[in-house]
Design an enzyme around this catalytic site. Structure first.
Site, PDB file in Angstrom:
ATOM      1  N   HIS A   1     -56.518  13.903  18.640  1.00 50.57           N
ATOM      2  CA  HIS A   1     -55.916  15.022  17.912  1.00 50.57           C
ATOM      3  C   HIS A   1     -54.950  15.718  18.873  1.00 50.57           C
ATOM      4  O   HIS A   1     -55.367  16.393  19.809  1.00 50.57           O
ATOM      5  CB  HIS A   1     -56.994  16.002  17.428  1.00 50.57           C
ATOM      6  CG  HIS A   1     -56.422  17.172  16.696  1.00 50.57           C
ATOM      7  ND1 HIS A   1     -56.519  17.332  15.332  1.00 50.57           N
ATOM      8  CD2 HIS A   1     -55.703  18.226  17.128  1.00 50.57           C
ATOM      9  CE1 HIS A   1     -55.881  18.430  14.971  1.00 50.57           C
ATOM     10  NE2 HIS A   1     -55.383  19.002  16.051  1.00 50.57           N
ATOM     11  N   LEU A   2     -53.643  15.522  18.644  1.00 52.65           N
ATOM     12  CA  LEU A   2     -52.635  16.076  19.542  1.00 52.65           C
ATOM     13  C   LEU A   2     -51.794  17.095  18.781  1.00 52.65           C
ATOM     14  O   LEU A   2     -50.872  16.738  18.041  1.00 52.65           O
ATOM     15  CB  LEU A   2     -51.745  14.957  20.101  1.00 52.65           C
ATOM     16  CG  LEU A   2     -52.484  13.755  20.709  1.00 52.65           C
ATOM     17  CD1 LEU A   2     -51.489  12.689  21.171  1.00 52.65           C
ATOM     18  CD2 LEU A   2     -53.373  14.188  21.870  1.00 52.65           C
ATOM     19  N   GLY A   3     -52.140  18.366  18.923  1.00 52.28           N
ATOM     20  CA  GLY A   3     -51.369  19.443  18.286  1.00 52.28           C
ATOM     21  C   GLY A   3     -51.070  20.471  19.356  1.00 52.28           C
ATOM     22  O   GLY A   3     -50.778  20.111  20.495  1.00 52.28           O
TER      23      GLY A   3
ATOM     24  N   GLU B   1     -57.924  18.915   7.584  1.00 47.83           N
ATOM     25  CA  GLU B   1     -59.198  19.615   7.772  1.00 47.83           C
ATOM     26  C   GLU B   1     -59.568  20.437   6.541  1.00 47.83           C
ATOM     27  O   GLU B   1     -60.745  20.529   6.180  1.00 47.83           O
ATOM     28  CB  GLU B   1     -59.116  20.514   9.006  1.00 47.83           C
ATOM     29  CG  GLU B   1     -59.001  19.702  10.286  1.00 47.83           C
ATOM     30  CD  GLU B   1     -58.463  20.510  11.453  1.00 47.83           C
ATOM     31  OE1 GLU B   1     -59.276  21.133  12.136  1.00 47.83           O
ATOM     32  OE2 GLU B   1     -57.238  20.504  11.682  1.00 47.83           O
TER      33      GLU B   1
ATOM     34  N   ARG C   1     -52.940  25.202  27.411  1.00 48.71           N
ATOM     35  CA  ARG C   1     -54.194  25.035  28.159  1.00 48.71           C
ATOM     36  C   ARG C   1     -54.045  23.924  29.202  1.00 48.71           C
ATOM     37  O   ARG C   1     -53.441  22.897  28.932  1.00 48.71           O
ATOM     38  CB  ARG C   1     -55.348  24.690  27.224  1.00 48.71           C
ATOM     39  CG  ARG C   1     -55.734  25.784  26.270  1.00 48.71           C
ATOM     40  CD  ARG C   1     -57.063  25.471  25.601  1.00 48.71           C
ATOM     41  NE  ARG C   1     -57.293  26.351  24.465  1.00 48.71           N
ATOM     42  CZ  ARG C   1     -57.339  25.949  23.192  1.00 48.71           C
ATOM     43  NH1 ARG C   1     -57.204  24.667  22.891  1.00 48.71           N
ATOM     44  NH2 ARG C   1     -57.545  26.813  22.226  1.00 48.71           N
TER      45      ARG C   1
ATOM     46  N   GLY D   1     -50.039  17.583  14.963  1.00 53.01           N
ATOM     47  CA  GLY D   1     -48.576  17.727  14.886  1.00 53.01           C
ATOM     48  C   GLY D   1     -47.820  16.728  15.744  1.00 53.01           C
ATOM     49  O   GLY D   1     -46.849  16.097  15.295  1.00 53.01           O
TER      50      GLY D   1
ATOM     51  N   ARG E   1     -63.629  27.742   7.863  1.00 50.49           N
ATOM     52  CA  ARG E   1     -63.674  27.033   9.133  1.00 50.49           C
ATOM     53  C   ARG E   1     -64.300  27.987  10.138  1.00 50.49           C
ATOM     54  O   ARG E   1     -63.789  29.083  10.367  1.00 50.49           O
ATOM     55  CB  ARG E   1     -62.259  26.672   9.581  1.00 50.49           C
ATOM     56  CG  ARG E   1     -62.274  26.097  10.966  1.00 50.49           C
ATOM     57  CD  ARG E   1     -60.890  25.949  11.519  1.00 50.49           C
ATOM     58  NE  ARG E   1     -60.973  25.395  12.856  1.00 50.49           N
ATOM     59  CZ  ARG E   1     -60.176  25.756  13.851  1.00 50.49           C
ATOM     60  NH1 ARG E   1     -59.253  26.663  13.662  1.00 50.49           N
ATOM     61  NH2 ARG E   1     -60.301  25.202  15.016  1.00 50.49           N
TER      62      ARG E   1
ATOM     63  N   HIS F   1     -62.518  20.643  17.301  1.00 56.44           N
ATOM     64  CA  HIS F   1     -61.690  19.775  16.427  1.00 56.44           C
ATOM     65  C   HIS F   1     -62.556  18.771  15.658  1.00 56.44           C
ATOM     66  O   HIS F   1     -62.046  17.740  15.209  1.00 56.44           O
ATOM     67  CB  HIS F   1     -60.671  18.946  17.248  1.00 56.44           C
ATOM     68  CG  HIS F   1     -59.501  19.728  17.744  1.00 56.44           C
ATOM     69  ND1 HIS F   1     -58.801  19.368  18.875  1.00 56.44           N
ATOM     70  CD2 HIS F   1     -58.885  20.832  17.259  1.00 56.44           C
ATOM     71  CE1 HIS F   1     -57.816  20.229  19.081  1.00 56.44           C
ATOM     72  NE2 HIS F   1     -57.844  21.122  18.120  1.00 56.44           N
TER      73      HIS F   1
ATOM     74  N   GLY G   1     -53.456  22.525  20.335  1.00 51.05           N
ATOM     75  CA  GLY G   1     -54.657  22.151  21.076  1.00 51.05           C
ATOM     76  C   GLY G   1     -54.800  20.636  20.976  1.00 51.05           C
ATOM     77  O   GLY G   1     -54.351  20.044  19.991  1.00 51.05           O
TER      78      GLY G   1
ATOM     79  N   ASN H   1     -59.193  29.850   7.107  1.00 53.94           N
ATOM     80  CA  ASN H   1     -59.239  29.615   8.545  1.00 53.94           C
ATOM     81  C   ASN H   1     -58.721  30.890   9.214  1.00 53.94           C
ATOM     82  O   ASN H   1     -57.519  31.113   9.297  1.00 53.94           O
ATOM     83  CB  ASN H   1     -58.353  28.407   8.876  1.00 53.94           C
ATOM     84  CG  ASN H   1     -58.337  28.088  10.356  1.00 53.94           C
ATOM     85  OD1 ASN H   1     -58.921  28.814  11.166  1.00 53.94           O
ATOM     86  ND2 ASN H   1     -57.665  27.020  10.718  1.00 53.94           N
TER      87      ASN H   1
ATOM     88  N   GLY I   1     -49.207  13.917  17.336  1.00 56.87           N
ATOM     89  CA  GLY I   1     -49.672  12.564  17.042  1.00 56.87           C
ATOM     90  C   GLY I   1     -49.107  12.015  15.740  1.00 56.87           C
ATOM     91  O   GLY I   1     -48.847  10.817  15.615  1.00 56.87           O
TER      92      GLY I   1
ATOM     93  N   ASN J   1     -46.207  13.013  14.257  1.00 48.34           N
ATOM     94  CA  ASN J   1     -44.751  13.106  14.081  1.00 48.34           C
ATOM     95  C   ASN J   1     -43.898  12.573  15.218  1.00 48.34           C
ATOM     96  O   ASN J   1     -42.678  12.509  15.070  1.00 48.34           O
ATOM     97  CB  ASN J   1     -44.363  14.571  13.856  1.00 48.34           C
ATOM     98  CG  ASN J   1     -44.924  15.103  12.569  1.00 48.34           C
ATOM     99  OD1 ASN J   1     -44.640  14.562  11.507  1.00 48.34           O
ATOM    100  ND2 ASN J   1     -45.753  16.119  12.661  1.00 48.34           N
TER     101      ASN J   1
HETATM  102  P1  ADP Z   1     -52.086  23.191  15.670  1.00 46.23           P
HETATM  103  O1  ADP Z   1     -52.868  22.521  16.757  1.00 46.23           O
HETATM  104  O2  ADP Z   1     -51.773  24.633  15.973  1.00 46.23           O
HETATM  105  O3  ADP Z   1     -52.602  22.930  14.284  1.00 46.23           O
HETATM  106  P2  ADP Z   1     -49.997  21.269  15.080  1.00 46.23           P
HETATM  107  O4  ADP Z   1     -51.003  20.202  14.815  1.00 46.23           O
HETATM  108  O5  ADP Z   1     -49.134  21.719  13.966  1.00 46.23           O
HETATM  109  O6  ADP Z   1     -50.635  22.540  15.758  1.00 46.23           O
HETATM  110  O7  ADP Z   1     -49.062  20.715  16.269  1.00 46.23           O
HETATM  111  C1  ADP Z   1     -48.049  21.493  16.832  1.00 46.23           C
HETATM  112  C2  ADP Z   1     -47.349  20.653  17.889  1.00 46.23           C
HETATM  113  O8  ADP Z   1     -46.793  19.493  17.245  1.00 46.23           O
HETATM  114  C3  ADP Z   1     -46.196  21.385  18.568  1.00 46.23           C
HETATM  115  O9  ADP Z   1     -46.190  21.094  19.951  1.00 46.23           O
HETATM  116  C4  ADP Z   1     -44.980  20.743  17.903  1.00 46.23           C
HETATM  117  O10 ADP Z   1     -43.847  20.769  18.702  1.00 46.23           O
HETATM  118  C5  ADP Z   1     -45.461  19.326  17.727  1.00 46.23           C
HETATM  119  N1  ADP Z   1     -44.600  18.585  16.801  1.00 46.23           N
HETATM  120  C6  ADP Z   1     -44.439  18.745  15.472  1.00 46.23           C
HETATM  121  N2  ADP Z   1     -43.489  17.899  15.004  1.00 46.23           N
HETATM  122  C7  ADP Z   1     -43.050  17.179  16.069  1.00 46.23           C
HETATM  123  C8  ADP Z   1     -42.070  16.152  16.264  1.00 46.23           C
HETATM  124  N3  ADP Z   1     -41.363  15.691  15.247  1.00 46.23           N
HETATM  125  N4  ADP Z   1     -41.898  15.668  17.492  1.00 46.23           N
HETATM  126  C9  ADP Z   1     -42.632  16.132  18.543  1.00 46.23           C
HETATM  127  N5  ADP Z   1     -43.546  17.093  18.430  1.00 46.23           N
HETATM  128  C10 ADP Z   1     -43.749  17.619  17.217  1.00 46.23           C
END
Ligand code: ADP
Length: 413
Positions: free
Chosen positions: A217-219, A396, A250, A341, A99, A189, A221, A7, A343, A345
């Site tokens: 998908h909440l990361g 992925e 964004r 990340g 990717r 995504h 992005g 990637n 969603g 955690n």
């Molecule tokens: P990417 O989209 O770059 O792959 P990720 O899916 O790893 O990123 O998501 C990163 C996001 O997830 C960041 O905002 C990070 O703070 C959040 N995150 C990871 N662990 C936790 C947690 N335990 N509580 C809240 N947010 C979290």
């Protein structure tokens, strides 16, 4: 088959090595052999490599470009130092899966890379000027370093959304812009939405064409996807990944009239305003502090900062808005699925998003919600909830490895 999954970004490279074949994927018997990342390519790069079940190895080396980065990683993986028993020599890497961000209208599924495919990916540069060039460099670097004989497969972020109907993918602008320039919603995504939808139906034992769900998908992005009959029916990202949910940096949806207005006020051109919307907006723009949700939650607990709370509340309300819209578009859904990340955690964000969704029949179970962190998969709703809610960690890379094997062994994904 040992598949190297790449990637590539403009100055970074994430990689995994996955061992799988058609039988293994039937049994969920794929093996991850190693994973790692390189940051700061083009200068003093930081490389991490974690062979499965072993401690993380770290290296700092000057790496001129992506080709040097790939050469370094592949040699390191094949060396004795990495202690990956399955890989003793370069020839033990049997295929490479990439990717690729943008597949335009041409690619509806994963494909084996040949000259024609390379040119078609080049044609999509116009649509993804930030991402596709890096992907192309990675493909060429592999050909140069491992030889033209190694099978390479492209897995596109946009492909899963190619099933969207015109009513979902068109903008309400003159139709000729779509016909002449391909101005439409593509969605991104896709590999993640497709993977969690696949996992959900496998775990629930539902036939593919009966899957009717909303995936989130909440990361860094963020995007939502409405999945009907197993296919993407609508998604929140559009012509670029800027549209839809509010994200780390964004803005998500904005009235486009803001762009010329800000350009006039700030003496910027449209591209510069677009950069602000991509890089300085979202959680970062509202909080004025950080794009990182974990840091925002910690800050909120310690200092009750109003703008931090506002950023988080806006983020959650946007997600709620899209859940409502997509459940309505689907005419009802079996579940919503959290991944990425945030969603995967954050029980707190999931709870804040789901607040008020009892109107759609969603009753979250606080204990189950709290227990689903750190890679746990399962339902977080009460057993009697009419609309279910699941947490499913995305993978992925696994899907890219599986597509690579399928394309190489039987010709299609
Ligand atoms: P990417 O989209 O770059 O792959 P990720 O899916 O790893 O990123 O998501 C990163 C996001 O997830 C960041 O905002 C990070 O703070 C959040 N995150 C990871 N662990 C936790 C947690 N335990 N509580 C809240 N947010 C979290």
């Amino acid at each position: 088959m040992n598949v190297l999954v790449l990637n590539a970004g403009s100055s970074s490279l994430k990689f995994q090595l996955i061992s799988t074949d058609l039988d293994a994927m039937e049994r969920d018997g794929d093996h991850r052999l190693a994973r790692g990342a390189i940051e700061r390519i083009g200068g003093h790069a930081l490389i991490t490599l974690r062979p499965e079940g072993k401690r993380r190895l770290l290296r700092e080396v000057t790496l001129r470009d992506l080709r040097a980065a790939i050469e370094f990683v592949v040699k390191w993986i094949a060396s004795h130092e990495s202690e990956i028993p399955a890989i003793q020599a370069l020839a033990d890497i049997h295929a490479v899966g990439h990717r690729v961000v943008h597949g335009g209208q041409q690619f509806r599924r994963s494909v084996r890379i040949d000259d024609q495919v390379l040119h078609a990916i080049e044609d999509c540069i116009e649509l993804a000027p930030l991402h596709n060039p890096a992907n192309l460099r990675a493909i060429r670097a592999v050909t140069e370093f491992l030889g033209p004989g190694i099978p390479q497969v492209a897995v596109f972020d946009t492909a899963f959304h190619s099933t969207m109907p015109e009513t979902s993918f068109l903008y309400g602008i003159p139709y000729s812009y779509y016909r002449r320039f391909g101005v439409r919603r593509y969605g991104f995504h896709g590999t993640s939405h497709r993977y969690v939808a696949f996992r959900y139906r496998t775990l629930r034992n539902i036939p593919r064409d009966e899957v009717r769900i909303v995936t989130l998908h909440l990361g860094n992005g963020c995007s939502a996807c409405a999945i009907r009959n197993g296919d993407s029916f609508d998604t929140s990202m559009g012509f670029t990944p800027l549209e839809g949910l509010m994200m780390g940096t964004r803005s998500g949806d904005v009235d486009t009239s803001v762009i010329p207005f800000l350009a006039d006020k700030e003496g910027l051109d449209a591209h510069e305003v677009e950069r602000v919307l991509n890089k300085q907006s979202g959680l970062l723009g509202i909080s004025g502090l950080t794009s990182d949700m974990r840091e925002l939650l910690a800050e909120e607990r310690e200092h009750q900062d109003r703008r931090v709370t506002l950023a988080i509340d806006m983020f959650c309300q946007r997600v709620r808005r899209y859940i409502g819209a997509f459940v309505a578009e689907l005419g009802g859904a079996q579940t919503i699925v959290f991944t990425g990340g945030i969603g995967e955690n954050s029980p707190e964000i999931r709870a804040r998003i789901c607040q008020g969704l009892e109107c759609l029949g969603l009753e979250l179970d606080p204990e189950r919600n709290a227990a689903h962190v750190d890679g746990r998969t399962g339902s977080i709703a009460r057993p009697d909830s009419k609309l279910d809610a699941w947490v499913i960690p995305t993978d992925e890379e696994l899907l890219i490895a599986r597509d690579t094997v399928r394309v190489v062994e039987r010709g299609f994904a």
